[in-house]
Design a protein around this motif. Structure first.
Motif, PDB file in Angstrom:
ATOM      1  N   SER A   1      -4.213   3.690  -5.197  1.00  0.00           N
ATOM      2  CA  SER A   1      -4.948   3.464  -4.213  1.00  0.00           C
ATOM      3  C   SER A   1      -5.214   2.069  -4.145  1.00  0.00           C
TER       4      SER A   1
ATOM      5  N   ILE B   1      -5.573  -1.957  -1.924  1.00  0.00           N
ATOM      6  CA  ILE B   1      -5.741  -2.527  -0.659  1.00  0.00           C
ATOM      7  C   ILE B   1      -5.847  -3.761  -1.037  1.00  0.00           C
TER       8      ILE B   1
ATOM      9  N   PHE C   1      -8.262  -4.142  -4.277  1.00  0.00           N
ATOM     10  CA  PHE C   1      -9.004  -2.865  -4.467  1.00  0.00           C
ATOM     11  C   PHE C   1      -7.774  -2.137  -5.199  1.00  0.00           C
TER      12      PHE C   1
ATOM     13  N   GLU D   1       0.700  -1.297  -0.210  1.00  0.00           N
ATOM     14  CA  GLU D   1      -0.111  -0.096   0.099  1.00  0.00           C
ATOM     15  C   GLU D   1       0.909   1.272   0.076  1.00  0.00           C
TER      16      GLU D   1
END
Lengths: 301, 403
Positions: free
Chosen positions: B266, B268, B301, B257
């Motif tokens: 971004s 995850i 994600f 991350e």
């Protein structure tokens, strides 16, 4: 009519001399939007030129409004200064401030929202794609494009779209356009925990808008704004509504890109929101590919 | 951004919020010196410092039980600290891997007061944003020392809330309302009003996302103390708090991350085996959903943002491939403004650079999409094209599950 903005709406861009603001100012001009002023403190008197368009730049929002008759502002100002830019809009009594900026501190928004309570100026965003009322021209040219949405995917028509997310809005719009269904207005209200206009605010406007015949509402995990809107729809909305909630697979406690998309309590989950949507008579899309079809199942257009 | 308990308490002290005296150290040779600063009349607390809750009930991978230990004597405190430092603590919130304890926080144990019914005299206090009103809210409860969710569910009447108007800030009467709601009188009442006022000032001045004190307690000597402290900050406001940024502990964050954030991505990590690479947070979230809908399991994600560049796409592929569980990749791009062909070129380059062998399904839509699809087709690489999100998701799930 559309909601909030229409083809003749006169727009200003705050932060028009920055890379981001300039890029989208050009795209709005190309789309045929009435972009009549730019605001950058200290650059008043300069002119923003693009493809033969000459947009005057002013030092203040109040001056831009006074000189050009602009009633709406698109805010592309960097995060540390964005709340100040928003407040300058209400000071100038604009109709609408659309804050595109991502990353504004929550404390700044808490104060700005409190200061705007009871004022004339409506805020959309921040951290939002903006809004589009498509035009009647080829690829919806001539419409009012405020923010960062691609204009050409739209088509003028009778479906209102409201969403927190930019790309999911485009997805829904494109599905509609590909099925020959146009849009009245598409509003991205933004992914932050503190924002100006809510799902419910937009739904109420669509409900009262004679040009809007049906609505797509797209939500996310986190907060209870979608639930509030769904309950109101059940009690008051006269128009068919389809919905989608993103984040069924999101783990609790993790922020999914949008600052507001965090599962806090049991009510925040996608499953809980979907269940309430169904209870409120909203046609729920099982997947994001199914948003337009979910609407067409209950509305023939 | 989260910080450790000892860091939060140092900030509390700066703002005049009473806490038990303590000292934090990173090496065993500092243990004695730290303990020497403390008054052990009522014993010591030895507390593992990790960014996760449930420490007290946690277990170390070496079998030692409890990440937070009361120690009656200095010798016992040293023994407990030795067992914790450098070892991995697994709690309900850390996941199976647990977290390595790199800091030990010693505090003076408090001489806990008792209520008339014999229970410990513990309370709950928190300050956070109330999303429904867009105002800060102070939450207090007489039921401290346990999970607040549990209290909210079973005895909601024991939770008291005060909403603060950001135009004027916390008012004195509101701090008194909190102190009255907790049933305080006399000196403790006054201490509570002061503590609430100072804690709110800290929350507001430092742009906190949440401040939680659980428990807040009353000692037999009649002192009100914040026994634990959980503080997180609004990431968007860190630019104006360099002192807070200095408290960031990268050991507590996922390496991938951190790497992703360097490229403006971004990311995850999740538990599944189908990685996804998407532009836009809402679309990224729903791409995970649609993979699951069609029987797959998302591995992550990943939002590359609205204006992804070739470098970002390459970096994203490398981060995705750093996860050994990944058995396939789905790229989902709605290139409204950005040129789909630029993305396609980025994908081709990334596939070549990383020597990708896993199944890859790409769904491109939007601006200049025909050129983008042509680029992928002409690349000579095995890239499966998806016509819609649903089509792409079904294809990648099939490719991964049939392997």
């Amino acid at each position: 009519m559309s909601i909030l903005v229409h083809e003749k709406t006169r727009l200003m861009v705050q932060g028009i001399t920055g890379d981001f603001g300039a890029r989208h100012a050009r795209l709005s001009l190309d789309y045929g939007t009435q972009l009549v002023a730019g605001v950058t403190p200290g650059k008043g008197g300069q002119v923003f030129e693009h493809n033969g368009f000459k947009v005057p730049i002013f030092n203040t929002v109040a001056e831009a409004a006074k000189q050009t008759g602009a009633t709406v502002s698109a805010i592309f100002v960097p995060p540390p200064f964005a709340a100040d830019a928003i407040l300058e809009c209400y000071d100038a009594d604009l109709d609408l401030a659309v804050a595109i900026t991502e990353g504004i501190p929550v404390r700044d928004m808490v104060r700005a929202k409190r200061a705007m309570a009871g004022r004339r100026t409506r805020l959309i965003g921040p951290n939002c794609p903006g809004l589009v009322t498509p035009g009647h021209g080829d690829k919806s040219h001539g419409g009012c494009r405020i923010g960062i949405a691609p204009g050409y995917i739209h088509r003028r028509g009778n479906v209102g779209v409201v969403s927190r997310s930019g790309t999911l809005t485009y997805e829904a719009v494109w599905q509609l356009t590909c099925r020959g269904k146009g849009q009245s207005t598409c509003v991205g209200i933004g992914g932050d925990p503190v924002n100006g206009t809510s799902h419910l605010d937009v739904i109420k406007l669509f409900n009262d808008d004679p040009e809007t015949d049906a609505i797509i509402m797209i939500g996310e995990i986190g907060g209870n704004a979608e639930v509030e809107a769904a309950r109101w729809i059940k009690a008051h909305c006269k128009k068919p509504v389809a919905g989608f909630i993103a984040g069924a697979t999101a783990p609790a406690g993790r922020r999914m890109g949008h600052a507001g998309a965090v599962i806090g309590g049991a009510e925040d989950t996608a499953a809980a929101k979907i269940k309430i949507f169904e209870e409120c008579g909203i046609s729920v899309a099982a997947t994001p590919s199914d948003m337009a079809d979910a609407l067409l199942r209950i509305w023939k257009g | 951004m989260n910080i450790h308990e000892y860091q939060a308490k140092t900030l509390f002290e700066k703002f005049g919020v009473a806490v038990p005296k303590g000292a934090a150290v990173q090496t065993a040779k500092e243990f004695e010196g730290a303990l020497a600063q403390l008054d052990g009349t009522h014993g010591y607390m030895v507390k593992s410092q990790i960014h996760a809750g449930g420490r007290g009930k946690g277990t170390f991978t070496n079998g030692f039980k409890g990440g937070v230990k009361f120690s009656a004597t200095k010798e016992k405190a040293l023994e407990n600290a030795q067992a914790m430092l450098g070892n991995t603590l697994v709690t309900a919130q850390t996941g199976e891997a647990g977290r390595k304890v790199q800091t030990i926080y010693f505090t003076e144990a408090a001489n806990l007061g008792k209520r008339a019914d014999g229970r410990d005299d513990e309370y709950y206090l928190a300050i956070l944003l109330d999303r429904a009103t867009s105002c800060p809210v102070i939450v207090a409860s007489t039921e401290g020392g346990m999970e607040i969710e549990h209290v909210a569910h079973h005895t909601p009447e024991k939770i008291f809330k005060v909403q603060v108007d950001p135009a004027v800030g916390l008012q004195a009467f509101q701090a008194r309302q909190i102190a009255f709601s907790l049933g305080f009188t006399g000196e403790i009442f006054k201490q509570c009003v002061t503590l609430v006022t100072k804690l709110y000032q800290f929350y507001w001045d430092k742009d906190c996302a949440m401040v939680e004190v659980n428990p807040l307690l009353v000692t037999q000597e009649g002192k009100l103390l914040a026994l634990d402290a959980k503080v997180s900050f609004d990431d968007n406001a860190l630019f104006r708090h360099p002192d807070v940024v200095a408290l960031r502990d990268l050991n507590e964050e996922d390496a991938k991350e951190i790497e992703a954030s360097k490229f403006g991505l971004s990311y995850i990590a999740l538990d599944g085996n189908i990685a996804c690479l998407v532009n836009g947070a809402g679309l990224a979230m729903s791409t995970m959903d649609i993979i699951q809908h069609f029987g797959g399991s998302p591995a992550n994600f990943l939002d590359v943002g609205g204006g992804a560049t070739k470098d970002q796409v390459t970096a994203a592929f490398k981060i995705i491939l750093g996860d050994a569980n990944v058995k396939g990749i789905m790229v989902n791009i709605f290139g409204g403004i950005m040129d789909c062909n630029v993305i396609a070129l980025g994908i081709v380059e990334a596939v070549k650079e990383t020597g990708l062998k896993l199944p890859l399904v790409v769904r491109l839509e939007g601006n200049n999409v025909e050129a983008g699809k042509a680029t992928l087709a002409a690349s000579g690489l095995t890239i499966v094209s998806g016509d819609s999100m649903a089509d792409a998701a079904q294809k990648i799930v099939k490719l991964v599950n049939n392997k």
